[in-house]
Write a protein that holds these residues in place. Sequence first.
Motif, PDB file in Angstrom:
ATOM      1  N   ASP A 142       0.841  -1.205   0.000  1.00  0.00           N
ATOM      2  CA  ASP A 142       0.000   0.000   0.000  1.00  0.00           C
ATOM      3  C   ASP A 142       0.874   1.253   0.000  1.00  0.00           C
ATOM      4  O   ASP A 142       0.595   2.224  -0.718  1.00  0.00           O
ATOM      5  CB  ASP A 142      -0.921   0.020   1.230  1.00  0.00           C
ATOM      6  CG  ASP A 142      -2.136  -0.885   1.066  1.00  0.00           C
ATOM      7  OD1 ASP A 142      -2.564  -1.119  -0.071  1.00  0.00           O
ATOM      8  OD2 ASP A 142      -2.649  -1.358   2.106  1.00  0.00           O
ATOM      9  N   THR A 199      -4.795   3.792 -10.700  1.00  0.00           N
ATOM     10  CA  THR A 199      -5.886   2.826 -10.533  1.00  0.00           C
ATOM     11  C   THR A 199      -5.469   1.418 -10.928  1.00  0.00           C
ATOM     12  O   THR A 199      -6.029   0.447 -10.435  1.00  0.00           O
ATOM     13  CB  THR A 199      -7.101   3.234 -11.390  1.00  0.00           C
ATOM     14  OG1 THR A 199      -6.668   3.493 -12.736  1.00  0.00           O
ATOM     15  CG2 THR A 199      -7.773   4.470 -10.828  1.00  0.00           C
ATOM     16  N   GLU A 202      -3.827  -0.011  -7.902  1.00  0.00           N
ATOM     17  CA  GLU A 202      -4.876  -0.144  -6.881  1.00  0.00           C
ATOM     18  C   GLU A 202      -5.731  -1.382  -7.155  1.00  0.00           C
ATOM     19  O   GLU A 202      -6.180  -2.059  -6.230  1.00  0.00           O
ATOM     20  CB  GLU A 202      -5.734   1.121  -6.851  1.00  0.00           C
ATOM     21  CG  GLU A 202      -4.988   2.320  -6.252  1.00  0.00           C
ATOM     22  CD  GLU A 202      -5.747   3.622  -6.399  1.00  0.00           C
ATOM     23  OE1 GLU A 202      -6.755   3.645  -7.164  1.00  0.00           O
ATOM     24  OE2 GLU A 202      -5.344   4.627  -5.783  1.00  0.00           O
ATOM     25  N   GLN A 205      -3.803  -4.286  -5.954  1.00  0.00           N
ATOM     26  CA  GLN A 205      -3.908  -4.349  -4.498  1.00  0.00           C
ATOM     27  C   GLN A 205      -5.236  -4.948  -4.049  1.00  0.00           C
ATOM     28  O   GLN A 205      -5.293  -5.685  -3.063  1.00  0.00           O
ATOM     29  CB  GLN A 205      -3.728  -2.959  -3.889  1.00  0.00           C
ATOM     30  CG  GLN A 205      -2.274  -2.538  -3.714  1.00  0.00           C
ATOM     31  CD  GLN A 205      -1.512  -3.478  -2.816  1.00  0.00           C
ATOM     32  OE1 GLN A 205      -0.990  -4.498  -3.266  1.00  0.00           O
ATOM     33  NE2 GLN A 205      -1.434  -3.164  -1.533  1.00  0.00           N
TER      34      GLN A 205
END
Length: 246
Positions: A142, A199, A202, A205
């Motif tokens: 993160d 994005t 992300e 993730q």
Amino acid sequence: MKSSQEKSHRSEKQAFKDSSLSDRVYERLLSMIVQGEIAVGDKLPTEHVLSEQMQVSRPILRQALKQLREDDVIVSRQGSGSFVKRRPDEAILDFAPVGSIADIQRTFEFRAAVEGEAAYLAAKRRSQADIDLMTAALKELDRCVENNELGVDADEAFHFAICRASDNQYFASARTSMNANILTGMNLTRNLSLMKPKTRLELVQQEHREIIEAIIEGDAPAARDAMRRHIDNARQRVFDGEVSSS
């Protein structure tokens, strides 16, 4: 008279040679597509023309074309031939070592099989210490996403922690034996992702979170599915780029 063992050995050597040849043809064709020599939507030359151009037999050429179809780079239309479906980002040629793309794809296949089962067992056997290691690696990832950092070490730590959590040392050993290939693939996919909007990472993730959530909840089938889906998505993301509208 040759023994069956000698015949088998010769057959294995020929298969390895054929595979190596098809890999070279595959990477040469991929390079031509990536560099725009064959544009998105264009029809590939016939097998006869390509086999002469590449100086290989048609069976070797067909192996290379089959891999390009599996990678969703080309599509075959019955009675019409093969057409370029997508043009991967040119950066793939910068980040992937020469001659490595076919091996990177095989490594993803290996990982999906091995790590999928490791995640399945991890959901059944994980300890709190295992969960802590996975969570720490996820938090570090993160941080890397937030700071636009590559994050390969944290990514590797996350996946290795899951293999370790399976409580079967052979999963970790199998993964360690492929470590150089795995890191090459991770470097490629994460470098390509850094070139995209945030994005993209992300989304990666979110895939990691789905894996760890299934493991923590003890949902073994969901953990396996999430891991296999994540690794297959990573393999497909290598070939993101311009796509034919037809």
